[in-house]
Design a protein around this motif. Sequence first.
Motif, PDB file in Angstrom:
ATOM      1  N   THR A   8       0.724  -1.156  -0.088  1.00  0.00           N
ATOM      2  CA  THR A   8      -0.030   0.128   0.013  1.00  0.00           C
ATOM      3  C   THR A   8       0.860   1.066  -0.120  1.00  0.00           C
ATOM      4  OG1 THR A   8      -1.893   0.841   0.982  1.00  0.00           O
ATOM      5  CG2 THR A   8      -0.151   0.434   2.550  1.00  0.00           C
ATOM      6  N   GLU A   9       0.245   2.298  -0.326  1.00  0.00           N
ATOM      7  CA  GLU A   9       0.799   3.678  -0.071  1.00  0.00           C
ATOM      8  C   GLU A   9       0.134   4.258   0.795  1.00  0.00           C
ATOM      9  OE1 GLU A   9       0.756   5.964  -3.780  1.00  0.00           O
ATOM     10  OE2 GLU A   9       1.596   4.396  -5.198  1.00  0.00           O
ATOM     11  N   MET A  10       1.051   4.920   1.823  1.00  0.00           N
ATOM     12  CA  MET A  10       0.615   5.697   2.949  1.00  0.00           C
ATOM     13  C   MET A  10       1.749   6.840   3.449  1.00  0.00           C
ATOM     14  SD  MET A  10       0.960   2.546   5.663  1.00  0.00           S
ATOM     15  CE  MET A  10       2.517   2.037   6.308  1.00  0.00           C
ATOM     16  N   THR A  84      -6.562  -0.290   2.786  1.00  0.00           N
ATOM     17  CA  THR A  84      -6.636   0.406   1.663  1.00  0.00           C
ATOM     18  C   THR A  84      -6.021   0.119   0.344  1.00  0.00           C
ATOM     19  OG1 THR A  84      -4.859   1.911   2.050  1.00  0.00           O
ATOM     20  CG2 THR A  84      -7.191   2.349   3.021  1.00  0.00           C
ATOM     21  N   GLY A  85      -4.867  -0.905   0.497  1.00  0.00           N
ATOM     22  CA  GLY A  85      -3.993  -1.206  -0.545  1.00  0.00           C
ATOM     23  C   GLY A  85      -4.707  -2.616  -1.138  1.00  0.00           C
ATOM     24  N   TRP A  86      -3.423  -3.429  -1.235  1.00  0.00           N
ATOM     25  CA  TRP A  86      -3.743  -4.785  -2.060  1.00  0.00           C
ATOM     26  C   TRP A  86      -3.088  -5.694  -1.152  1.00  0.00           C
ATOM     27  CZ3 TRP A  86       0.096  -8.385  -3.637  1.00  0.00           C
ATOM     28  CH2 TRP A  86      -0.394  -9.216  -4.476  1.00  0.00           C
ATOM     29  N   HIS A  87      -3.652  -6.981  -1.036  1.00  0.00           N
ATOM     30  CA  HIS A  87      -2.828  -8.233  -0.546  1.00  0.00           C
ATOM     31  C   HIS A  87      -3.313  -9.561  -1.050  1.00  0.00           C
ATOM     32  CE1 HIS A  87      -6.572  -8.692   2.347  1.00  0.00           C
ATOM     33  NE2 HIS A  87      -6.100  -9.854   2.500  1.00  0.00           N
ATOM     34  N   VAL A  88      -2.462 -10.476  -0.712  1.00  0.00           N
ATOM     35  CA  VAL A  88      -2.809 -11.648  -1.070  1.00  0.00           C
ATOM     36  C   VAL A  88      -2.685 -12.684  -0.135  1.00  0.00           C
ATOM     37  CG1 VAL A  88      -0.346 -12.073  -2.124  1.00  0.00           C
ATOM     38  CG2 VAL A  88      -2.259 -13.609  -2.843  1.00  0.00           C
ATOM     39  N   ARG A  89      -3.563 -13.624   0.046  1.00  0.00           N
ATOM     40  CA  ARG A  89      -3.484 -14.553   1.199  1.00  0.00           C
ATOM     41  C   ARG A  89      -2.826 -15.960   0.601  1.00  0.00           C
ATOM     42  NH1 ARG A  89      -8.674 -13.042   5.015  1.00  0.00           N
ATOM     43  NH2 ARG A  89      -8.481 -10.749   4.622  1.00  0.00           N
ATOM     44  N   LEU A  90      -2.095 -16.469   1.307  1.00  0.00           N
ATOM     45  CA  LEU A  90      -1.194 -17.594   0.622  1.00  0.00           C
ATOM     46  C   LEU A  90      -1.057 -18.836   1.440  1.00  0.00           C
ATOM     47  CD1 LEU A  90       1.742 -15.073   0.427  1.00  0.00           C
ATOM     48  CD2 LEU A  90       0.558 -15.941  -1.615  1.00  0.00           C
ATOM     49  N   GLU A  91      -1.375 -19.963   1.009  1.00  0.00           N
ATOM     50  CA  GLU A  91      -0.988 -21.311   1.442  1.00  0.00           C
ATOM     51  C   GLU A  91       0.460 -21.645   1.421  1.00  0.00           C
ATOM     52  OE1 GLU A  91      -2.096 -25.736   0.655  1.00  0.00           O
ATOM     53  OE2 GLU A  91      -3.086 -24.436  -0.525  1.00  0.00           O
ATOM     54  N   TYR A  92       1.055 -21.854   2.389  1.00  0.00           N
ATOM     55  CA  TYR A  92       2.539 -22.177   2.492  1.00  0.00           C
ATOM     56  C   TYR A  92       2.530 -23.658   2.013  1.00  0.00           C
ATOM     57  CZ  TYR A  92       6.985 -23.842   4.263  1.00  0.00           C
ATOM     58  OH  TYR A  92       8.036 -24.455   4.343  1.00  0.00           O
ATOM     59  N   LEU A  93       3.683 -23.814   0.941  1.00  0.00           N
ATOM     60  CA  LEU A  93       4.061 -25.081   0.400  1.00  0.00           C
ATOM     61  C   LEU A  93       5.527 -25.438   0.505  1.00  0.00           C
ATOM     62  CD1 LEU A  93       2.711 -24.450  -3.207  1.00  0.00           C
ATOM     63  CD2 LEU A  93       1.482 -25.848  -1.241  1.00  0.00           C
ATOM     64  N   ARG A  94       6.356 -24.562   0.671  1.00  0.00           N
ATOM     65  CA  ARG A  94       7.802 -25.017   0.694  1.00  0.00           C
ATOM     66  C   ARG A  94       8.973 -23.892   1.146  1.00  0.00           C
ATOM     67  NH1 ARG A  94      10.844 -28.541  -4.046  1.00  0.00           N
ATOM     68  NH2 ARG A  94      12.722 -29.471  -2.745  1.00  0.00           N
ATOM     69  N   ARG A  95      10.072 -24.348   1.595  1.00  0.00           N
ATOM     70  CA  ARG A  95      11.085 -23.311   1.912  1.00  0.00           C
ATOM     71  C   ARG A  95      12.276 -24.108   1.543  1.00  0.00           C
ATOM     72  NH1 ARG A  95      13.801 -25.229   6.228  1.00  0.00           N
ATOM     73  NH2 ARG A  95      12.668 -26.607   7.681  1.00  0.00           N
ATOM     74  N   ALA A 223      -1.417  -0.077  -7.416  1.00  0.00           N
ATOM     75  CA  ALA A 223      -0.916   0.657  -8.605  1.00  0.00           C
ATOM     76  C   ALA A 223      -1.750   0.695  -9.727  1.00  0.00           C
ATOM     77  CB  ALA A 223       0.306   0.242  -9.093  1.00  0.00           C
ATOM     78  N   GLY A 224      -3.261   0.636  -9.511  1.00  0.00           N
ATOM     79  CA  GLY A 224      -4.408   0.629 -10.321  1.00  0.00           C
ATOM     80  C   GLY A 224      -4.835  -0.542 -10.825  1.00  0.00           C
ATOM     81  N   ARG A 225      -3.956  -1.641 -10.375  1.00  0.00           N
ATOM     82  CA  ARG A 225      -4.259  -2.977 -10.948  1.00  0.00           C
ATOM     83  C   ARG A 225      -5.103  -3.877  -9.937  1.00  0.00           C
ATOM     84  NH1 ARG A 225       1.378  -5.804 -12.382  1.00  0.00           N
ATOM     85  NH2 ARG A 225       0.069  -7.399 -12.821  1.00  0.00           N
ATOM     86  N   THR A 226      -5.948  -4.670 -10.612  1.00  0.00           N
ATOM     87  CA  THR A 226      -6.414  -5.971 -10.037  1.00  0.00           C
ATOM     88  C   THR A 226      -6.235  -7.156 -10.910  1.00  0.00           C
ATOM     89  OG1 THR A 226      -8.423  -5.598 -11.289  1.00  0.00           O
ATOM     90  CG2 THR A 226      -8.306  -4.363  -9.052  1.00  0.00           C
ATOM     91  N   GLY A 227      -6.457  -8.213 -10.508  1.00  0.00           N
ATOM     92  CA  GLY A 227      -6.355  -9.529 -11.171  1.00  0.00           C
ATOM     93  C   GLY A 227      -4.974  -9.830 -11.249  1.00  0.00           C
ATOM     94  N   ILE A 228      -3.995  -9.469 -10.352  1.00  0.00           N
ATOM     95  CA  ILE A 228      -2.336  -9.679 -10.502  1.00  0.00           C
ATOM     96  C   ILE A 228      -2.112 -11.181 -10.187  1.00  0.00           C
ATOM     97  CG2 ILE A 228      -0.229  -8.948  -9.108  1.00  0.00           C
ATOM     98  CD1 ILE A 228      -1.289  -6.415  -8.501  1.00  0.00           C
ATOM     99  N   VAL A 229      -2.834 -11.729  -9.493  1.00  0.00           N
ATOM    100  CA  VAL A 229      -2.572 -13.374  -9.398  1.00  0.00           C
ATOM    101  C   VAL A 229      -3.396 -13.903 -10.587  1.00  0.00           C
ATOM    102  CG1 VAL A 229      -3.208 -15.474  -7.876  1.00  0.00           C
ATOM    103  CG2 VAL A 229      -2.530 -13.136  -6.803  1.00  0.00           C
ATOM    104  N   PRO A 230      -2.657 -14.801 -11.511  1.00  0.00           N
ATOM    105  CA  PRO A 230      -3.236 -15.355 -12.554  1.00  0.00           C
ATOM    106  C   PRO A 230      -4.281 -16.350 -12.090  1.00  0.00           C
ATOM    107  CG  PRO A 230      -0.851 -15.569 -12.623  1.00  0.00           C
ATOM    108  CD  PRO A 230      -1.263 -15.006 -11.356  1.00  0.00           C
ATOM    109  N   LEU A 231      -5.569 -16.549 -12.780  1.00  0.00           N
ATOM    110  CA  LEU A 231      -6.296 -17.545 -12.563  1.00  0.00           C
ATOM    111  C   LEU A 231      -5.682 -19.041 -12.736  1.00  0.00           C
ATOM    112  CD1 LEU A 231      -9.808 -15.917 -14.213  1.00  0.00           C
ATOM    113  CD2 LEU A 231      -8.955 -16.172 -11.781  1.00  0.00           C
TER     114      LEU A 231
END
Length: 232
Positions: A8-10, A84-95, A223-231
């Motif tokens: 986000t920007e703040m 107010t910005g963007w976030h993605v929720r994630l399932e952990y797979l590997r490190r 930055a004005g974008r949605t759908g950053i995560v591909p389907l």
Amino acid sequence: MIHTFHLTEMPAAVTARALLRPPSGTTTPGLDHAECLALMRLGAPTVSPGRLQLRRIAVFAQWRDEDAVDGFLSDDVLGRHLATGWHVRLEYLRRWSRLAALPGLPARAGDWDRDEPVVAVTVARMRLPEVPRFLRWGKPVERQVRDHPGTTLALAAFRPPRTISTFSVWRTVREMEEMVHGRSDLPAARRHADAMVERRRRDFHHEFATFRFRPLSEHGTWAGRTGIVPLS
């Protein structure tokens, strides 16, 4: 357990406070750990406004559950800014390797399809005398990831004096793995692989870990974008 990555920007003063005093499990219910960092533009000159952007913040966090995430975004001062910005929720797979701040993550927690979308996060604590050498090897890799046709978003972030992180969203696991191992016909395909050889020869970091995640849900805009995560 769930992970999130926020952008986000703040106001710069709010970012500075978050860098100095990030949220913790003692101040934020359900939070295991959070990394708060100021954004950098990948490939930007080392000394430039694009290299450290105090009005743009990234937060990478591990939570006990989604209710904790929702409570933080609605009730916490920093959380309301992030909402107010963007976030993605994630399932952990590997490190690969590990961070002392995230001690309980298994080396592998699931399976994946090589044609599904994937999110990669790295967090490193730099050895300060190695920073010039790290920049010499790392900046070409930054440009490689930034310009790769398989990424829909790629960025880096920094918390003084020594923590650096990268975040990238990939159309497929396959494209990410080909970049990591230098197995493609793209120009300068060996940059990342060669930099990893150099890191093994003499490490740039006190600690370094790369995490792989499956994106679960995407929220807001960046930055004005949605759908950053591909389907998938």
